[in-house]
Design a protein around this motif. Sequence first.
Motif, PDB file in Angstrom:
ATOM      1  N   LYS A 158       0.833  -1.203   0.000  1.00  0.00           N
ATOM      2  CA  LYS A 158       0.000   0.000   0.000  1.00  0.00           C
ATOM      3  C   LYS A 158       0.866   1.251   0.000  1.00  0.00           C
ATOM      4  N   ASP A 159       1.895   1.277   0.836  1.00  0.00           N
ATOM      5  CA  ASP A 159       2.775   2.445   0.899  1.00  0.00           C
ATOM      6  C   ASP A 159       3.476   2.692  -0.433  1.00  0.00           C
ATOM      7  N   GLN A 160       3.897   1.621  -1.101  1.00  0.00           N
ATOM      8  CA  GLN A 160       4.551   1.770  -2.404  1.00  0.00           C
ATOM      9  C   GLN A 160       3.588   2.344  -3.441  1.00  0.00           C
ATOM     10  N   THR A 167      -0.769   5.812   5.548  1.00  0.00           N
ATOM     11  CA  THR A 167       0.589   5.341   5.293  1.00  0.00           C
ATOM     12  C   THR A 167       1.331   5.126   6.594  1.00  0.00           C
ATOM     13  N   THR A 168       2.477   4.478   6.487  1.00  0.00           N
ATOM     14  CA  THR A 168       3.295   4.200   7.666  1.00  0.00           C
ATOM     15  C   THR A 168       4.763   4.440   7.334  1.00  0.00           C
ATOM     16  N   VAL A 187       7.406   6.336   4.165  1.00  0.00           N
ATOM     17  CA  VAL A 187       6.514   7.018   3.231  1.00  0.00           C
ATOM     18  C   VAL A 187       5.708   8.077   3.971  1.00  0.00           C
ATOM     19  N   GLN A 188       5.240   7.734   5.150  1.00  0.00           N
ATOM     20  CA  GLN A 188       4.509   8.717   5.964  1.00  0.00           C
ATOM     21  C   GLN A 188       5.422   9.891   6.320  1.00  0.00           C
TER      22      GLN A 188
END
Length: 215
Positions: free
Chosen positions: A39-41, A173-174, A177-178
Amino acid sequence: MAVAVVLSGTNSLMAQPATKPPADESTSRQQSPGAEQTKDQSFARCLIISNQEQVLLSRFVKDKLTNEEVKQFAISLEKDHQACIEKLNGLLPAAGAGNTAIKVKQVSTESANKSTNIDFLELQQEIATQCLKDTQEYLGQKKGTDFDRCFVALQIAKHAGMKSTLTVLQRHTTGKVQGVIKESLVMNTQHMQGAVELMEQLSAQDASATTQNSK
């Protein structure tokens, strides 16, 4: 101009892994064949496309602007958004590198309607490309101080929309990336303030010129 609208659909984006990376003029990092995108990517790739649109728009206008302060603003936009692209690229799998500009894959309307599979990252890239094209055409109709004012006004609108987009993405996000998104929110605020101040300066100059002409 479509950045905020496009990114608002990122929940749908998560339903299908993208097999192609978004375009990037610098070091676009591609995913390993068969690797599943996190998800972050996915969010990082979305933001790369948005930042690249800003880079290309800034390059388009900077030699056409007449006001030196607005020109310097465009140069700073290009630099800052390119730096953000590099940070986001650094968080993606480094299986390979590409060097392609934003471009639209030509698909006929008939083929598009028959297709049952949607690559949402590719769709976002196409929308960003169309948005950039439309913006360039619009600005191309302006001259002199009108060109400067329109560019600054566009930046106010784009950064207002991006603030909302980044605020929402920050919730989903985490990790690193966050962290980049938090930095981007600070950068976005600075750019927004700069654009508002420039608009006020341009308006004051217009008012002064009008007064002088009326005497």
